[in-house]
Design a protein around this motif. Structure first.
Motif, PDB file in Angstrom:
ATOM      1  N   ALA A   7       0.831  -1.211   0.000  1.00 36.11           N
ATOM      2  CA  ALA A   7       0.000   0.000   0.000  1.00 36.11           C
ATOM      3  C   ALA A   7       0.860   1.253   0.000  1.00 36.11           C
ATOM      4  CB  ALA A   7      -0.928  -0.008   1.206  1.00 36.11           C
ATOM      5  N   ASP A   8       0.542   2.171  -0.903  1.00 30.79           N
ATOM      6  CA  ASP A   8       1.187   3.484  -0.911  1.00 30.79           C
ATOM      7  C   ASP A   8       0.564   4.342   0.180  1.00 30.79           C
ATOM      8  OD1 ASP A   8       2.819   2.866  -3.081  1.00 30.79           O
ATOM      9  OD2 ASP A   8       1.264   3.440  -4.528  1.00 30.79           O
ATOM     10  N   ASN A   9       1.213   5.452   0.462  1.00 28.58           N
ATOM     11  CA  ASN A   9       0.724   6.321   1.535  1.00 28.58           C
ATOM     12  C   ASN A   9      -0.682   6.841   1.260  1.00 28.58           C
ATOM     13  OD1 ASN A   9       1.337   7.829   4.072  1.00 28.58           O
ATOM     14  ND2 ASN A   9       0.981   9.585   2.725  1.00 28.58           N
ATOM     15  N   ASP A  10      -0.995   7.093  -0.025  1.00 32.05           N
ATOM     16  CA  ASP A  10      -2.311   7.655  -0.349  1.00 32.05           C
ATOM     17  C   ASP A  10      -3.347   6.595  -0.683  1.00 32.05           C
ATOM     18  OD1 ASP A  10      -1.121   6.855  -2.673  1.00 32.05           O
ATOM     19  OD2 ASP A  10      -1.653   8.639  -3.841  1.00 32.05           O
ATOM     20  N   ASP A  11      -3.043   5.324  -0.416  1.00 32.58           N
ATOM     21  CA  ASP A  11      -3.990   4.240  -0.699  1.00 32.58           C
ATOM     22  C   ASP A  11      -5.013   4.076   0.424  1.00 32.58           C
ATOM     23  OD1 ASP A  11      -2.989   3.579  -3.138  1.00 32.58           O
ATOM     24  OD2 ASP A  11      -1.848   1.836  -2.465  1.00 32.58           O
ATOM     25  N   HIS A  40      -3.508   8.404   7.248  1.00 34.71           N
ATOM     26  CA  HIS A  40      -3.980   8.953   8.521  1.00 34.71           C
ATOM     27  C   HIS A  40      -3.724   7.956   9.655  1.00 34.71           C
ATOM     28  CE1 HIS A  40      -5.911  11.581   5.679  1.00 34.71           C
ATOM     29  NE2 HIS A  40      -6.517  12.283   6.621  1.00 34.71           N
ATOM     30  N   ARG A  41      -3.244   8.481  10.798  1.00 34.40           N
ATOM     31  CA  ARG A  41      -3.003   7.619  11.947  1.00 34.40           C
ATOM     32  C   ARG A  41      -3.452   8.309  13.235  1.00 34.40           C
ATOM     33  NH1 ARG A  41      -2.493   4.201   8.857  1.00 34.40           N
ATOM     34  NH2 ARG A  41      -1.000   2.494   8.726  1.00 34.40           N
ATOM     35  N   VAL A  42      -3.997   7.500  14.133  1.00 31.95           N
ATOM     36  CA  VAL A  42      -4.429   8.017  15.442  1.00 31.95           C
ATOM     37  C   VAL A  42      -3.337   7.737  16.466  1.00 31.95           C
ATOM     38  CG1 VAL A  42      -6.169   7.864  17.262  1.00 31.95           C
ATOM     39  CG2 VAL A  42      -6.849   7.637  14.861  1.00 31.95           C
ATOM     40  N   GLU A  50       6.406  11.159  17.297  1.00 30.25           N
ATOM     41  CA  GLU A  50       7.800  11.002  16.880  1.00 30.25           C
ATOM     42  C   GLU A  50       7.990   9.806  15.949  1.00 30.25           C
ATOM     43  OE1 GLU A  50       9.948  10.600  20.488  1.00 30.25           O
ATOM     44  OE2 GLU A  50       9.453  12.624  21.228  1.00 30.25           O
ATOM     45  N   HIS A  51       7.042   8.884  15.948  1.00 29.69           N
ATOM     46  CA  HIS A  51       7.165   7.682  15.119  1.00 29.69           C
ATOM     47  C   HIS A  51       6.755   7.931  13.671  1.00 29.69           C
ATOM     48  CE1 HIS A  51       7.869   4.968  18.551  1.00 29.69           C
ATOM     49  NE2 HIS A  51       7.051   5.762  19.213  1.00 29.69           N
ATOM     50  N   TYR A  52       6.315   9.130  13.339  1.00 31.73           N
ATOM     51  CA  TYR A  52       5.785   9.387  11.997  1.00 31.73           C
ATOM     52  C   TYR A  52       6.498  10.556  11.318  1.00 31.73           C
ATOM     53  CZ  TYR A  52       2.037   6.447  13.762  1.00 31.73           C
ATOM     54  OH  TYR A  52       1.334   5.403  14.306  1.00 31.73           O
ATOM     55  N   TYR A  53       6.561  10.452  10.010  1.00 32.81           N
ATOM     56  CA  TYR A  53       7.050  11.539   9.174  1.00 32.81           C
ATOM     57  C   TYR A  53       5.828  12.377   8.805  1.00 32.81           C
ATOM     58  CZ  TYR A  53       9.276  13.916   5.201  1.00 32.81           C
ATOM     59  OH  TYR A  53       9.774  14.856   4.330  1.00 32.81           O
ATOM     60  N   THR A  54       5.670  13.491   9.487  1.00 36.51           N
ATOM     61  CA  THR A  54       4.412  14.237   9.385  1.00 36.51           C
ATOM     62  C   THR A  54       4.219  14.931   8.042  1.00 36.51           C
ATOM     63  OG1 THR A  54       5.496  16.093  10.509  1.00 36.51           O
ATOM     64  CG2 THR A  54       4.174  14.593  11.865  1.00 36.51           C
ATOM     65  N   GLU A  55       5.222  14.889   7.181  1.00 32.69           N
ATOM     66  CA  GLU A  55       5.040  15.456   5.850  1.00 32.69           C
ATOM     67  C   GLU A  55       4.034  14.651   5.036  1.00 32.69           C
ATOM     68  OE1 GLU A  55       6.331  18.288   4.477  1.00 32.69           O
ATOM     69  OE2 GLU A  55       6.993  18.708   6.527  1.00 32.69           O
ATOM     70  N   ASN A  56       3.952  13.335   5.304  1.00 32.70           N
ATOM     71  CA  ASN A  56       3.006  12.513   4.525  1.00 32.70           C
ATOM     72  C   ASN A  56       2.006  11.750   5.389  1.00 32.70           C
ATOM     73  OD1 ASN A  56       4.521  10.480   5.641  1.00 32.70           O
ATOM     74  ND2 ASN A  56       5.222   9.602   3.694  1.00 32.70           N
ATOM     75  N   THR A  80      -5.058  17.890   6.597  1.00 34.32           N
ATOM     76  CA  THR A  80      -5.369  16.752   5.734  1.00 34.32           C
ATOM     77  C   THR A  80      -5.829  17.250   4.374  1.00 34.32           C
ATOM     78  OG1 THR A  80      -6.791  14.810   5.449  1.00 34.32           O
ATOM     79  CG2 THR A  80      -7.735  16.665   6.638  1.00 34.32           C
ATOM     80  N   THR A  81      -5.529  16.491   3.348  1.00 32.88           N
ATOM     81  CA  THR A  81      -5.997  16.834   1.997  1.00 32.88           C
ATOM     82  C   THR A  81      -7.205  15.979   1.606  1.00 32.88           C
ATOM     83  OG1 THR A  81      -4.435  15.247   1.029  1.00 32.88           O
ATOM     84  CG2 THR A  81      -3.707  17.546   1.214  1.00 32.88           C
ATOM     85  N   ASN A  82      -7.605  15.078   2.495  1.00 28.68           N
ATOM     86  CA  ASN A  82      -8.745  14.213   2.192  1.00 28.68           C
ATOM     87  C   ASN A  82     -10.058  14.976   2.367  1.00 28.68           C
ATOM     88  OD1 ASN A  82     -10.918  12.101   3.362  1.00 28.68           O
ATOM     89  ND2 ASN A  82      -9.595  11.083   1.892  1.00 28.68           N
ATOM     90  N   ARG A  83     -10.870  14.989   1.318  1.00 22.58           N
ATOM     91  CA  ARG A  83     -12.107  15.783   1.337  1.00 22.58           C
ATOM     92  C   ARG A  83     -13.110  15.277   2.369  1.00 22.58           C
ATOM     93  NH1 ARG A  83     -14.449  15.965  -4.512  1.00 22.58           N
ATOM     94  NH2 ARG A  83     -13.742  13.804  -4.421  1.00 22.58           N
TER      95      ARG A  83
END
Length: 635
Positions: A7-11, A40-42, A50-56, A80-83
């Motif tokens: 899965a890609d990041n935008d999948d 998206h992650r909760v 700190e565990h995430y690269y917040t750019e994506n 977020t860019t998700n509508r």
């Protein structure tokens, strides 16, 4: 496993949950799916960011300070860019929260006619089978509210299972607590992954007891009265068996103690209904009876259950599924009823379920060449991992799909079709990949070679392949989807390995990845399907066979082309579900219409297109059909 790794990041990632995933194929069992955005992650506290690269990655904070146990608010921390997510955001206390009710509205896309909202899900029915689709958010961490569960696991499940579940985290489904002050904004914490692992860590007798509870709920308890038949659900039964196992309430779980174990579970249910308390297995403070089982309906349900309790195990005689087994034993006390699935089910029935599940669950969504390569690399890595025999067979089937998807994807990239050396080398590579799929796949996978030859104008080679397929399909032991002659199948491949059976006796419908063009004449249908969020076209194998024959014979022998068209017409008009499953009739009528239009028979083509529009829109090709009708009317 494969889809999540590629899965890609935008999948969008999904998994099956519920009874089917747990291993129950009971009459009326529905399909449950959970979908979530991979981007998206909760998290539960800011340090986990700190565990995430917040750019994506879009981060969401769980805030349960004002929610009942097991529920939480979700605060949007990063843009977020998700509508759908954007449209579901509501301001509260100078912060932005994602409303569960609004998100539910945004994501219920009504994939199939007649779908409706049901709790956190979009529910409906396809082919007589009910489904639930829930859009949720994923979390890689274990909820602090469920930390006590970890310390409670002394005897069951074992420490390895506990650690794995904690590593897998949880999900959040869009439904609030009906008694919470933020019901429309709250989300429920879901432990679907953990529950799946728990069910699979049960021994066989525990699993049978769980199944018995589900059957008794549906066939006995729910039949007591209309007033109480919606108060309990299978999740309550699952919770009961979890608690009984963990508390060691049954000294020995074995087939001889099956009814004794069931009775202990039934008494716990009776106790919970009397008290009006059903503690969630992971968060006991979450009383799952709080909003439903109370007041007069609680008292009525208790009296009904107590009436069954007074009958003792004889209450099982009210279950049609169980009654015959019990009465047989009562009439013949020496009779032994096997509980092992291997002894209960025939080899053919077992194979039919297995191959049907494999055929319908192969991920057909490789979008481009990079995606294909990612799939192949993932498969290469997984081959070296410890896999079950079922996973090996599934991986073999996925490999076959990715190989022919890769071959067609690369071939479509070649716009220069001159017979130069580069094209010749590439073509040999494509053919080699497709021949590999025929070597390791099932009979229907050979069809992709015929499609490739037809696409590259090698019509005689394509027809040679279709004749070969016809011979294989004429075998008396053929298993096509769920249609099979048990005796002939057993004679042909009984006792053989699943890999051998798949190659020699199994055929599926043809599923075309909508991101790749396989047959030029079906481009409009694939585009229409893709626009309606379908990743594939599902076409009956025998329809594709006649279609390819028609397309090839048009360039060789018009008389034989007409014969192929007549065979296709008879199949589509008169098949009773043997070769053309009714959910695939929309594309079958469409293909017949395409062939008729190509021969100049516009009146017959118009009728076929109109018939396609009246079928169940499984493939979502209506836009293409309407476009073809419009073209007919213009000409």
């Amino acid at each position: 496993m494969v889809k999540r790794r590629v899965a890609d990041n935008d999948d969008v990632v999904y998994m099956m949950s519920g009874s089917r995933r747990e291993g129950f194929i009971l009459k009326g069992s529905d399909y449950d799916f959970m979908y979530w955005l991979n981007s998206h992650r909760v998290i539960f506290d800011m340090s986990q960011s700190e565990h995430y690269y917040t750019e994506n990655k879009t981060l969401i904070l769980s805030d349960s300070s004002e929610s009942p146990p097991g529920f939480t608010l979700l605060e949007l921390l990063t843009p977020t860019t998700n509508r759908e997510v954007q449209s579901a955001c509501v301001p509260m206390n100078d912060r932005l929260y994602i409303s569960s009710s609004l998100y539910r509205q945004q994501t219920q896309r009504h994939h199939f006619p007649g779908s409706r909202g049901h709790g956190p899900c979009e529910s409906g029915e396809v082919g007589g089978v009910e489904y639930d689709l829930a859009w949720c958010f994923a979390c890689d961490f274990w909820p602090p509210a469920a930390s006590s569960w970890i310390n409670r696991c002394h005897s069951w499940p074992d420490r390895e299972v506990v650690n794995e579940k904690v590593r897998n985290g949880c999900h959040f489904v869009p439904i609030g607590h009906p008694l919470g002050i933020h019901e429309h904004e709250e989300w429920r914490i879901s432990f679907s992954l953990a529950e799946h692992k728990l069910v699979h860590s049960m021994n066989h007798c525990q699993f049978l007891t769980y199944g018995l509870l589900k059957i008794v709920l549906k066939e006995v308890i729910d039949k007591q009265s209309d007033e109480t038949n919606k108060l309990l659900c299978s999740y309550h039964m699952k919770t009961i068996i979890f608690w009984v196992i963990q508390r060691n309430a049954v000294p020995l779980w074995c087939p001889q103690n099956l009814l004794a174990g069931f009775w202990i579970c039934f008494k716990l249910l009776l106790k919970w209904v009397y008290e009006g308390v059903c503690p969630n297995f992971f968060i006991p403070e979450n009383n799952m009876f709080l909003s439903k089982v109370h007041g007069s309906t609680q008292r009525k349900l208790f009296l009904e259950l107590h009436g069954l309790y007074q009958k003792g195990l004889a209450c099982l005689l009210q279950s049609p599924s169980i009654k015959s087994y019990i009465t047989n034993v009562l009439c013949n006390p020496k009779l032994s009823i096997p509980t092992s699935e291997v002894r209960i089910r025939s080899e053919v029935e077992y194979d039919k379920e297995l191959f049907n599940m494999i055929g319908s669950n192969i991920p057909r969504c490789a979008k481009n060449l990079d995606h294909c390569i990612k799939y192949l690399h993932t498969i290469e890595l997984m081959i070296g991992e410890p896999l079950t025999q079922y996973q090996v067979l599934m991986l073999q089937s996925i490999t076959v799909y990715i190989l022919h998807s890769t071959a067609f994807t690369i071939r479509n990239m070649y716009t220069n079709t001159d017979l130069n050396k580069q094209m010749y080398i590439a073509d040999r590579m494509f053919c080699h990949m497709l021949k590999l799929t025929a070597k390791f796949g099932c009979i229907s996978d050979i069809m992709y070679i015929a499609m490739f030859y037809c696409k590259t104008f090698r019509y005689r080679e394509a027809l040679y392949i279709t004749e070969m397929i016809k011979v294989k399909l004429a075998q008396p032991g053929l298993m096509y989807m769920t249609h099979v002659d048990p005796e002939r199948y057993t004679e042909a491949v009984g006792g053989q390995s699943w890999s051998t059976k798949m190659r020699q006796a199994v055929a599926h419908i043809i599923e075309l990845n909508n991101y790749t063009c396989y047959i030029n004449e079906l481009r409009p249908e694939q585009q229409s399907s893709l626009q309606n969020n379908r990743s594939k076209l599902s076409i009956p194998l025998f329809v594709v066979l006649h279609f390819i024959e028609f397309l090839c014979y048009r360039h060789i022998d018009t008389t034989l082309a007409q014969t192929a068209l007549e065979e296709l017409k008879v199949l589509v008009h008169h098949d009773q579900g043997l070769y053309v499953y009714y959910l695939d009739r929309d594309i079958s009528w469409e293909i017949l219409g395409i062939c008729q239009q190509m021969t100049g028979n516009h009146q017959a083509a118009l009728y076929s297109y109109q018939q396609s529009l009246t079928q169940y829109p499984m493939n979502a090709i209506q836009n293409a059909t309407l476009m073809r009708i419009q073209d007919l009317q213009i000409t």
